[in-house]
Design a protein around this motif. Sequence first.
Motif, PDB file in Angstrom:
ATOM      1  N   LEU A  22       0.690  -0.959   0.129  1.00  0.00           N
ATOM      2  CA  LEU A  22      -0.148   0.105   0.363  1.00  0.00           C
ATOM      3  C   LEU A  22       0.577   0.926  -0.227  1.00  0.00           C
ATOM      4  CD1 LEU A  22      -3.354  -1.616   2.420  1.00  0.00           C
ATOM      5  CD2 LEU A  22      -3.256  -0.859  -0.147  1.00  0.00           C
ATOM      6  N   SER A  27      -1.673   4.652  -3.009  1.00  0.00           N
ATOM      7  CA  SER A  27      -2.830   4.463  -2.964  1.00  0.00           C
ATOM      8  C   SER A  27      -3.941   3.346  -2.016  1.00  0.00           C
ATOM      9  CB  SER A  27      -3.259   4.091  -4.773  1.00  0.00           C
ATOM     10  OG  SER A  27      -4.692   3.163  -5.474  1.00  0.00           O
ATOM     11  N   LEU A  28      -5.084   3.878  -2.075  1.00  0.00           N
ATOM     12  CA  LEU A  28      -6.121   2.896  -1.428  1.00  0.00           C
ATOM     13  C   LEU A  28      -7.249   2.847  -2.014  1.00  0.00           C
ATOM     14  CD1 LEU A  28      -6.017   4.871   2.404  1.00  0.00           C
ATOM     15  CD2 LEU A  28      -4.696   2.666   1.658  1.00  0.00           C
ATOM     16  N   TRP A  33      -6.141  -2.752  -2.963  1.00  0.00           N
ATOM     17  CA  TRP A  33      -6.235  -3.035  -1.777  1.00  0.00           C
ATOM     18  C   TRP A  33      -6.488  -4.424  -2.028  1.00  0.00           C
ATOM     19  CZ3 TRP A  33      -6.094  -3.252   3.295  1.00  0.00           C
ATOM     20  CH2 TRP A  33      -6.019  -2.430   3.814  1.00  0.00           C
TER      21      TRP A  33
END
Length: 168
Positions: A22, A27-28, A33
Amino acid sequence: MMARSAFFPHPWLSLVLLLVWLLLMNSLSAGTWVLGVFLAWGIPQLTDVFWPNPPKLHHPLVLLRFAVRVLGDIAIANLEVAKLVVGANTKLQPGFIEYPLELTDDFAISLLASTISLTPGTVSSDISDDRRTLLIHALTVDDEQALIETIKQRYERPLMEVFECSQP
């Protein structure tokens, strides 16, 4: 410590892999993810055969303190080595020292040797056949016993606390 399971053989490694992924991706998003969870699950699955006796984490907060200490030591050592390299070469006193190990677990010894090598100005060069002595090259060896005691206090003793398998 959680028992090893077939689904997550190394839960701490999986967690670290996910966090590093991550951070690297910065970026999330959902896709980040999903891929991160897949890698955090898959890499330990694929490498499980290389861990016949996985280390058991005894004190995770001590490990966190250890990691912060190592990062700080790396930053400070970088500045000191730069000053030595740019400055007069008369201050350099390179040498090898034989470091007596208290650690007995191969993983913990490997982590100690890696930590020493990560810190600029020192490199782990060899380990004795009986795994009791680590040969270290240092860029500046003013006081051999002081260097041994520093490594013992700052790195080896915390590792002995962290890993249950390394208790004397």
